[in-house]
Design an enzyme around this catalytic site. Structure first.
Site, short mmCIF file in Angstrom:
data_model
loop_
_atom_site.label_atom_id
_atom_site.label_comp_id
_atom_site.label_asym_id
_atom_site.label_seq_id
_atom_site.Cartn_x
_atom_site.Cartn_y
_atom_site.Cartn_z
N GLY A 15 0.83 -1.20 0.00
CA GLY A 15 0.00 0.00 0.00
C GLY A 15 0.86 1.26 0.00
N GLY A 18 2.51 1.46 3.62
CA GLY A 18 3.35 0.27 3.84
C GLY A 18 4.59 0.28 2.96
N SER A 109 -6.40 7.89 11.78
CA SER A 109 -6.50 8.93 10.75
C SER A 109 -7.23 10.12 11.36
CB SER A 109 -7.27 8.38 9.57
OG SER A 109 -7.59 9.42 8.70
N SER A 110 -6.84 11.33 10.95
CA SER A 110 -7.45 12.53 11.54
C SER A 110 -8.97 12.57 11.31
CB SER A 110 -6.81 13.78 10.95
OG SER A 110 -6.92 13.78 9.54
N CYS A 111 -9.47 11.83 10.30
CA CYS A 111 -10.91 11.90 10.01
C CYS A 111 -11.75 11.12 11.02
CB CYS A 111 -11.19 11.41 8.59
SG CYS A 111 -10.75 9.70 8.35
N TYR A 138 -15.74 3.34 9.19
CA TYR A 138 -14.27 3.33 9.23
C TYR A 138 -13.79 3.86 10.59
CZ TYR A 138 -9.57 4.90 7.72
OH TYR A 138 -8.23 5.12 7.60
N LYS A 142 -11.56 2.03 13.55
CA LYS A 142 -10.25 2.56 13.95
C LYS A 142 -10.24 2.93 15.44
CE LYS A 142 -7.71 2.67 10.18
NZ LYS A 142 -6.38 2.08 10.09
N PRO A 165 -2.18 10.06 11.60
CA PRO A 165 -1.75 11.04 10.60
C PRO A 165 -2.91 11.85 10.01
CG PRO A 165 -1.25 8.77 9.91
CD PRO A 165 -2.23 8.71 11.05
N HIS A 181 -8.37 9.66 -2.30
CA HIS A 181 -8.44 10.83 -1.41
C HIS A 181 -8.36 12.11 -2.24
CE1 HIS A 181 -7.15 7.73 1.58
NE2 HIS A 181 -8.11 8.34 2.25
N TRP A 206 -15.73 17.85 -6.73
CA TRP A 206 -16.82 17.58 -5.78
C TRP A 206 -16.85 18.61 -4.66
CZ3 TRP A 206 -15.43 11.73 -4.72
CH2 TRP A 206 -15.64 11.01 -5.91
N ARG A 213 -7.96 21.18 4.79
CA ARG A 213 -7.26 19.90 4.94
C ARG A 213 -5.77 20.13 5.22
NH1 ARG A 213 -11.57 18.49 5.69
NH2 ARG A 213 -12.88 17.04 4.54
N1 LIG Z 1 -3.99 7.50 2.74
C1 LIG Z 1 -4.21 8.44 3.63
O1 LIG Z 1 -4.42 9.62 3.31
C2 LIG Z 1 -4.18 8.10 5.10
C3 LIG Z 1 -4.37 9.15 6.03
C4 LIG Z 1 -4.33 8.86 7.38
C5 LIG Z 1 -4.15 7.55 7.80
N2 LIG Z 1 -3.99 6.55 6.91
C6 LIG Z 1 -3.84 5.18 7.43
O2 LIG Z 1 -2.66 4.57 6.91
C7 LIG Z 1 -2.87 3.16 6.78
C8 LIG Z 1 -2.45 2.73 5.37
O3 LIG Z 1 -3.19 3.47 4.40
P1 LIG Z 1 -2.77 3.53 2.86
O4 LIG Z 1 -3.24 4.83 2.35
O5 LIG Z 1 -1.37 3.11 2.71
O6 LIG Z 1 -3.76 2.43 2.25
P2 LIG Z 1 -3.54 1.50 0.96
O7 LIG Z 1 -2.62 2.12 0.00
O8 LIG Z 1 -4.91 1.13 0.52
O9 LIG Z 1 -2.82 0.22 1.57
C9 LIG Z 1 -3.48 -0.70 2.39
C10 LIG Z 1 -2.87 -2.04 2.16
O10 LIG Z 1 -3.54 -3.01 2.99
C11 LIG Z 1 -3.76 -4.18 2.23
N3 LIG Z 1 -4.90 -4.93 2.74
C12 LIG Z 1 -6.20 -4.55 2.79
N4 LIG Z 1 -6.96 -5.55 3.27
C13 LIG Z 1 -6.12 -6.59 3.52
C14 LIG Z 1 -6.31 -7.91 4.01
N5 LIG Z 1 -7.54 -8.37 4.33
N6 LIG Z 1 -5.23 -8.71 4.14
C15 LIG Z 1 -3.99 -8.28 3.79
N7 LIG Z 1 -3.75 -7.04 3.33
C16 LIG Z 1 -4.81 -6.20 3.19
C17 LIG Z 1 -4.06 -3.65 0.84
O11 LIG Z 1 -3.94 -4.64 -0.14
P3 LIG Z 1 -4.85 -4.54 -1.47
O12 LIG Z 1 -4.54 -3.21 -2.08
O13 LIG Z 1 -4.42 -5.70 -2.26
O14 LIG Z 1 -6.28 -4.61 -1.01
C18 LIG Z 1 -3.02 -2.55 0.71
O15 LIG Z 1 -1.79 -3.05 0.26
C19 LIG Z 1 -4.35 2.91 7.07
O16 LIG Z 1 -4.49 2.42 8.37
C20 LIG Z 1 -4.99 4.28 6.99
O17 LIG Z 1 -6.07 4.40 7.84
C21 LIG Z 1 -3.99 6.78 5.55
#
Ligand SMILES: NC(=O)c1ccc[n+]([C@@H]2O[C@H](COP(=O)([O-])OP(=O)(O)OC[C@H]3O[C@@H](n4cnc5c(N)ncnc54)[C@H](OP(=O)(O)O)[C@@H]3O)[C@@H](O)[C@H]2O)c1
Length: 313
Positions: A15, A18, A109-111, A138, A142, A165, A181, A206, A213
């Protein structure tokens, strides 16, 4: 104590967050990173998660796996957002405890803070007001993870934390115009409008453009993750932000300036698609532990626009 010889399982390594954590940990010399593809291990499956942990002798777990999406995805798939996130977190937290994992980091997440607040929000304001209805499922999942961590720390003296974050952006972001997003969506929509033939290049966005933000490059969060991996903190919930806050309209104008200043931006003024009006985080706690973002926003924005252009060809 965790060091660069520790065995660290990064869940969700493909992700956006990650993959950034893997990049940063490798750069900082961590040698024993553990990852596994979702196809081989679905983290919602408790039996498989337990089996995997028993075979690996893991020292630290970083939970970057989650069901994540923008406002429309949250409205459309509330059941997936609550059940997937509850299962992933619960399996990883309980198995980490039973397998004696020394450190665990979850991401909020801040939301997920209450909907109505005007000042930068502090960690202790969690659960002090109603949630934004578009992402309630969600948020509840969380918040449950955060409270689980607190409960485990209290009852079992574990060293588990949750980093909270603001909005993130960076390499590997989701550019799907329906599920992403706001910042990657702005980059994509404005870039595609710039490619239209003819004189009038209009892009429709939208909402009202008024919500504020705060944004942060994902590598900054990965750096914070490495920083807190090595640190024992009294508090288990820590906000991570940049202090860079603007309205969505201002972000759109900035992206437009960088891509094509001739574009005309129009908002559809649907207030239901605005989400929370403000999500600014109070960063005093992270600063008190001596963590601070070093992001140069304009440069980071140039980089993601370039990344997007290169990958879209
Ligand atoms: N993006 C933001 O703006 C943001 C802001 C604040 C906090 N966060 C937090 O940061 C964290 C990561 O977010 P991200 O943006 O990196 O999300 P992301 O890009 O969607 O990555 C999430 C990863 O989790 C994997 N995953 C989902 N379900 C799974 C399962 N059942 N088993 C194994 N792997 C699974 C996904 O695989 P697949 O893609 O194959 O489903 C993907 O690789 C989250 O907890 C999120 O709440 C994100």
């Amino acid at each position: 104590m965790i060091n660069n010889q520790s065995k660290i399982f990064v869940a969700g390594h493909k992700g956006m967050l990650g993959s950034s954590i893997i990049r940063i940990l490798k750069k900082k010399g961590y040698k024993k990173l553990i990852t596994i593809d979702k196809k081989k291990l679905d983290l919602r499956n408790q039996t498989s998660v337990k089996k995997f942990f028993k075979s690996k002798k893991i020292d630290a777990v970083i939970i970057a796996a989650a069901k994540v999406g923008g406002i429309k995805a949250n409205i459309k798939y509330p059941a997936n957002f609550i059940s997937d996130n509850l299962q992933i977190q619960t399996n990883l937290i309980t198995t980490s405890y039973s397998c004696k994992v020394k450190k665990l980091i979850l991401f909020g997440s801040s939301c997920i803070y209450p909907k109505h607040y005007n000042r930068p929000i502090k960690e202790n304001q969690i659960m002090t007001g109603v949630l934004e209805e578009t992402n309630e499922s969600y948020a509840i999942a969380k918040i449950t993870g955060i409270k689980m961590i607190e409960a485990f720390n209290k009852q079992y003296n574990t060293d588990y934390i949750c980093l909270m974050p603001c909005n993130l952006f960076g390499p590997n972001d989701n550019y799907d115009t329906q599920n992403s997003h706001f910042l990657p969506a702005l980059v994509k929509k404005i870039y595609l409008a710039s490619k239209k033939k003819g004189k009038k290049k209009i892009v429709k966005l939208w909402g009202t453009g008024k919500p504020l933000r705060e944004v942060l490059h994902v590598d900054e969060v990965a750096n914070a993750c490495e920083f807190f991996l090595r640190k024992k903190t009294k508090k288990s919930l820590i906000n991570i932000g940049s202090s860079i806050e603007m309205s969505i309209k201002n972000y759109a104008d900035l992206v437009k300036k960088k891509i094509d200043p001739e574009i005309l931006i129009k908002f559809n003024n649907d207030k239901k698609l605005d989400g929370v009006m403000r999500k600014k985080l109070n960063l005093d706690l992270a600063n008190s532990y001596k963590w601070k973002s070093k992001m140069n926003f304009s440069k980071a924005l140039d980089e993601i626009i370039m990344d997007f252009k290169n990958s879209y060809r």
